[in-house]
Design an enzyme around this catalytic site. Structure first.
Site, PDB file in Angstrom:
ATOM      1  N   VAL A   1       0.905  -1.075   0.150  1.00  0.00           N
ATOM      2  CA  VAL A   1      -0.319  -0.397   0.000  1.00  0.00           C
ATOM      3  C   VAL A   1       0.803   1.162   0.200  1.00  0.00           C
ATOM      4  O   VAL A   1       1.657   1.077   0.985  1.00  0.00           O
ATOM      5  CB  VAL A   1      -1.000   0.338   1.526  1.00  0.00           C
ATOM      6  CG1 VAL A   1      -1.752  -0.792   1.492  1.00  0.00           C
ATOM      7  CG2 VAL A   1      -0.224   0.028   2.442  1.00  0.00           C
ATOM      8  N   CYS A   2       0.540   1.869  -1.153  1.00  0.00           N
ATOM      9  CA  CYS A   2       1.534   3.564  -1.686  1.00  0.00           C
ATOM     10  C   CYS A   2       0.755   4.636  -1.348  1.00  0.00           C
ATOM     11  O   CYS A   2      -0.096   4.961  -1.881  1.00  0.00           O
ATOM     12  CB  CYS A   2       2.433   3.207  -2.109  1.00  0.00           C
ATOM     13  SG  CYS A   2       3.251   1.131  -1.752  1.00  0.00           S
TER      14      CYS A   2
END
Length: 392
Positions: free
Chosen positions: A139-140
């Protein structure tokens, strides 16, 4: 709702404490650059990967230096697996089955992974597992912005380790912490000339963050979907291998594409094992986009459009036309800070400020990378998120 998002909702009960109650956001940070203070753990070391060497030998120097940290990381994964399946059968499956999977991976990745296993002494199946994790657990936040002089800037926080062991005492994710010593900057060279640069984890041969100097910049974010990476990996194991591993595609594009448009076409049209967001920046005005992908199709293309006053594109892990999950809204505070900075004042310095603002910066954040295509510059920093800080 995807399994990842459903788990995120359930995890709130077990992970969230009083310090994480709303409001989850803070005022936009400033004067964070040059990196300093409790959110900054250290700069990232550089290594060269010589593409003229046989694939099995390209990573020898790096792995020799990082062997202890890589062994520690793999052991943490084993401990989590043993806790999840106490019989030890899951680890046994990894050690017996995944080495066979290595032989099915495309060149040069198969031989590179085997070389890493040989140098590190880590069982081949566990090195394979380390290299497929990112298809399903990343997740970014990624941003491409154009300043008022036409320069393209690209920044990202790489967040990893969700649901991989919460350390109650230290209020941190176990795998996220084990990854931080493995963060490295890589200069991929051929004929002693830089082909591309990347921020990576030692032992991982795909690419999540990279720059082809003076040509384009590229980051990849996970896209939650029921038709996700688990399905693609299962199909691969069962013999359906017409899709491309996401991070192998990004590396191939960084190595072989010679323009922004060529990179965009390949990222939009190649069949994938997992859905993804590709965030691409070019070297000319207006060249910045988010490519929203299913495993088979390009669903949407959102581009910088100065005529519409869209001077940046920003992606976390949710389709830009949908509202983010309210427990995990990094997009709204990031956009608020971008709009507050304005196009006139956007720079690598102010982009670092934005990526340092909670919850854009969170307990999953392992590193921040800043890239400027016109100069070929890539700089990365290992991050911490002092309490109070959101778990994701």
């Amino acid at each position: 709702m995807s399994p990842c998002v459903l788990l995120l909702s359930v995890a709130l009960v077990s992970v969230t404490s009083a310090q994480f109650v709303p409001p989850f956001t803070e005022d936009c940070r400033s004067h964070m650059y040059p990196p300093n203070g409790p959110t900054f753990r250290g700069a990232v070391a550089w290594y060269t990967v010589d593409l003229d060497l046989p694939p099995s030998k390209r990573w020898n120097t790096l792995i020799a230096d990082k062997k202890t940290d890589l062994v520690t990381m793999i052991q943490a994964i084993r401990d989590l697996a043993d806790a999840f399946v106490p019989s030890g059968r899951l680890v046994e499956l990894v050690d017996v089955t995944l080495p066979l999977m290595a032989n099915t991976l495309p060149d040069p990745f198969s031989e590179e992974i085997k070389g890493i296993a040989a140098v590190s002494g880590i069982p081949l199946g566990e090195v394979v597992l380390f290299n497929i994790f990112y298809e399903v657990f990343t997740v970014c936040t990624s941003i491409v912005a154009e300043d008022d002089k036409g320069n393209l800037l690209h920044g990202r926080n790489l967040d990893f380790g969700l649901f991989m062991g919460w350390d109650v005492k230290n209020k941190s994710w176990i795998i996220s912490e084990k990854l931080k010593p493995l963060v490295v900057n890589l200069d991929f060279k051929r004929n002693n000339q830089t082909v591309f640069k990347s921020t990576n984890f030692a032992g991982y041969v795909g690419m999540l963050t990279g720059i082809k100097p003076h040509t384009f910049t590229l980051t990849m974010n996970e896209r939650f979907s029921l038709d996700g990476g688990y399905i693609g990996i299962l199909e691969w194991i069962l013999g359906q291998r017409d899709g491309m591993w996401m991070s192998f595609l990004t590396r191939s594009v960084l190595e072989n594409a010679n323009s922004y448009e060529e990179a965009k076409t390949r990222l939009a049209t190649t069949k994938l094992l997992a859905p993804a967001y590709f965030i691409l920046g070019g070297n000319q005005t207006g060249q910045g986009c988010i490519i929203t992908r299913s495993r088979t199709l390009s669903i949407d293309l959102l581009e910088i459009d100065l005529k519409l006053n869209r001077w940046y594109v920003l992606e976390t892990n949710y389709d830009h036309w949908e509202q983010p999950l309210f427990l995990d809204d990094r997009r709204t505070p990031a956009m608020k800070c971008m709009n507050q900075v304005t196009q006139k004042n956007i720079s690598l310095k102010t982009m670092y400020d934005i990526l340092s603002t909670k919850p854009v910066l969170n307990k999953l954040t392992t590193y921040t990378t800043l890239m400027q295509v016109s100069t070929g510059n890539l700089e990365s920093y290992i991050r911490d998120c002092p309490n109070p800080c959101m778990p994701w």
